[in-house]
Design a protein around this motif. Structure first.
Motif, short mmCIF file in Angstrom:
data_model
loop_
_atom_site.label_atom_id
_atom_site.label_comp_id
_atom_site.label_asym_id
_atom_site.label_seq_id
_atom_site.Cartn_x
_atom_site.Cartn_y
_atom_site.Cartn_z
N LYS A 129 41.19 35.92 36.05
CA LYS A 129 41.15 35.87 37.42
C LYS A 129 42.60 36.11 37.87
O LYS A 129 42.97 37.01 38.88
CB LYS A 129 40.49 34.90 38.13
N ASP A 130 43.50 35.18 37.68
CA ASP A 130 44.82 35.32 37.92
C ASP A 130 45.44 36.65 37.64
O ASP A 130 46.11 37.25 38.53
CB ASP A 130 45.52 34.02 37.27
N LYS A 142 35.09 44.12 40.89
CA LYS A 142 34.26 44.48 39.94
C LYS A 142 33.68 43.11 39.13
O LYS A 142 32.43 42.90 38.93
CB LYS A 142 34.44 45.39 38.94
N TYR A 143 34.71 42.22 38.53
CA TYR A 143 34.06 41.22 37.71
C TYR A 143 34.03 40.02 38.59
O TYR A 143 33.22 38.97 38.09
CB TYR A 143 35.06 41.24 36.67
N PHE A 144 34.75 39.74 39.54
CA PHE A 144 34.77 38.51 40.27
C PHE A 144 34.15 38.45 41.73
O PHE A 144 34.14 37.57 42.34
CB PHE A 144 36.10 37.67 40.23
N GLY A 145 34.11 39.84 42.43
CA GLY A 145 33.57 39.87 43.71
C GLY A 145 34.72 39.72 44.62
O GLY A 145 35.90 39.61 44.41
N GLU A 146 34.17 40.02 46.07
CA GLU A 146 35.36 40.09 46.93
C GLU A 146 35.85 38.81 47.17
O GLU A 146 35.35 37.74 47.04
CB GLU A 146 34.56 40.83 48.31
N VAL A 147 37.13 38.87 47.79
CA VAL A 147 37.83 37.60 48.17
C VAL A 147 38.12 37.64 49.77
O VAL A 147 38.38 38.80 50.17
CB VAL A 147 39.06 37.26 47.40
N GLU A 148 38.38 36.49 50.35
CA GLU A 148 38.73 36.49 51.85
C GLU A 148 40.10 36.86 51.94
O GLU A 148 40.88 36.56 51.31
CB GLU A 148 38.50 34.94 52.42
#
Length: 150
Positions: A129-130, A142-148
């Protein structure tokens, strides 16, 4: 043969060489890349088999690229197994130019690209992720979704 005749003969030979090189420069050169991949598999710390030929190659870490010499490089490449486990490997790549086939207007150069995977290791989801968050936001989504947004 006089010195002048020898001189003129050499000059004609030089012109012929120049004409041939100009003809080559006028041609279109296309590269035909031939991939030769040596996959690797290892049983790692968790007792599971990790195989580069069966897992999805997701990305290579741009900060880990090392040019060993001209045409050769090494970087850390990250894979995702079908069961959702992340692992990485050293990816060694070597590009070797082969023969050139000449046509009337097109030259085709064969380039062999040798890729070898070695030194497999399990990667934590947070590490991946980092790396993706810093280097490729589209893959991150694609792999971890949207972030704020900040």
């Amino acid at each position: 043969m006089s010195i002048l005749e020898k001189f003129l003969k050499n000059k004609k030979g030089d012109l012929a060489v120049q004409d041939e090189s100009q003809n080559l420069s006028d041609k279109i050169i296309l590269n035909n890349e031939i991939d030769i991949i040596s996959h690797n598999e290892s049983v790692l710390e968790d007792g599971r088999l990790y195989d580069t030929s069966k897992a999805e190659k997701v990305f290579s870490d741009p900060t880990s690229v090392n040019c060993i010499c001209f045409g050769r490089s090494r970087c850390r490449t990250y894979f995702l197994t079908k069961n959702g486990r992340w692992f990485s490997t050293d990816e060694d790549t070597e590009r070797v130019s082969g023969k050139i086939s000449e046509g009337e207007r097109i030259c085709i150069r064969d380039i062999k690209v040798f890729t070898t995977y070695s030194s497999l290791r399990i990667e934590g989801k947070d590490t991946v992720k980092d790396l993706l968050g810093k280097n490729n936001y589209e893959l991150y989504k694609k792999y971890f979704g949207e972030v704020e947004e900040a």
